[in-house]
Structure formats: structure tokens, C-alpha cells
Design an enzyme around this catalytic site. Sequence first.
Site, short mmCIF file in Angstrom:
data_model
loop_
_atom_site.label_atom_id
_atom_site.label_comp_id
_atom_site.label_asym_id
_atom_site.label_seq_id
_atom_site.Cartn_x
_atom_site.Cartn_y
_atom_site.Cartn_z
N CYS A 1 -3.23 2.01 -2.13
CA CYS A 1 -3.46 1.22 -1.19
C CYS A 1 -3.19 1.41 0.36
CB CYS A 1 -2.24 -0.06 -1.42
SG CYS A 1 -2.66 -1.65 -0.95
N HIS A 2 -2.17 1.15 1.00
CA HIS A 2 -1.80 1.77 2.22
C HIS A 2 -1.23 3.16 2.17
CE1 HIS A 2 -1.96 -2.62 3.68
NE2 HIS A 2 -2.42 -2.05 4.71
#
Length: 242
Positions: free
Chosen positions: A176-177
Site C-alpha cells: 500500500c503506502h
Amino acid sequence: MTDFSPREIVNKLHKYDDLPCYPKVNIHFLATAPGNEHLLKFMTEEPEDPNRFKGKRIGIIATHGVEETEISIPRKWFEERGATCHLVSPNHIEYGATFGIQFPEIAKTHVLAIQFTENSGWIPIDARIEEVSVEDYDAVYVPGGAWNPDQLRVNPAVLKYLQDFQSTGKPVGALCHGSQVFLSAKLLKGRKATGYWNIMEDMANAGAHVLDEPVVVDGNVITSRFIYDIPQFVKAIIDLLN
């Protein structure tokens, strides 16, 4: 300065906290949503061999603001199959008084996890990034969360550790991030990679060849988009484990 009593000041400041509850990731909704059947199977299947990864050590590099599910789902899956998983976090930092940030005592030994934007609880820290070596783990990964990677990507100890670990050839992943941390560690320039959709433009601007796929593997660098891609992300780590 306006002459308010201490109680009046407190009451006025509390007005800034008078907000509705934040949205959160609901694991039940996520795992049972149409199209996420693979995630439900991954989270509920019984291990065929509870000792499959006995002796393997997985480092999860995170700090405050980490997405809880991106730690708990892979960690539980690996641990149920015999692996040892450590939450590895940088040393606690106290900010200057001008920032107005006050930490509870528990923040010195735990990281504050979130579920999307809502605080969800404290996870104990197993090791410090400043004290571990690349020999301590067979694989490491960086989970996401809105402000976990924002802090990790400016921490020199984190960036050096990721660079050193990548150079060993062992699997190093970002979910993800978490791919933002890989950008700052200069691990994605010229590589195929993916990440949360909102940061794909940033990744491309930093020289990555961005693909909108559940997981992308380039050498020993593994990147993934979102929580429901965790089964593919974990499989990619397994494929590179020695």
C-alpha cells in the site's frame, strides 16, 4: 492575549475535538465483499503444515499510524505456519514543544495502529531498527497507513536498513503506502513496481515503472497495492524465501 481562565481555555480547545467518528476499515465487510473471496479464504484457511516456516524470521518495519490490518493479516498467517514475526520500529522521538505533540508513555514501547483513519490500538514493538541487522531476518516488509510511511521515509536508519537488506537478495516488500518508503530509499527507480493508487503518480515521477497490479516483483523487491492484495503479496514473499 485574551484573558481566559484555564477552564475556559480547555472548553474552547475541546470544540476542535467535537467531530463525528472517523471512517475505518471493517475487516468483516472487506473480507466478505464480492470480489474479495480470495482474501476471505486466505484469512480463514487452516494451515496444512503448522511448521512450514519454522525457523524463518519476518521483520515488519512500522511506526505510529500503521494500518493495523497490514500488520495483523500477514503476521497471523505466517505465525500460524511456524514463522517468527517481529514488529521493528525506529527509536522513539520526542518532538519539540513548538509542535504541541504530547505522547503517552505507552508510545515509547508500542506503535499506534490505525484502521483507515481511526485509531485502533497499540501494538508492542519487538525490536528497534537501529539495533537489528540484515542477518536477523529472512524477509522484511513495510506496511502502509496514512502517516506511518510519512515518518519512516525521513528516518535515515530505516532507509539505510532497507538499502542494506535489499542488497542481500532476500525478499523486501512494501504494501500500500509503504511503497513511499521505498521511493525515499531509492529502491524503485528503474524498477517495475506498484502501490496504493493515490501514490502511483509519485512513484512514476520518481522513476518507477508503475503497474496497476495486485503485486509486482522486480528482483527481490516486492510491492503491492492494498489490503485485499495481501494473499498475492504474501505468496510473492514465500516464492523468494530461501
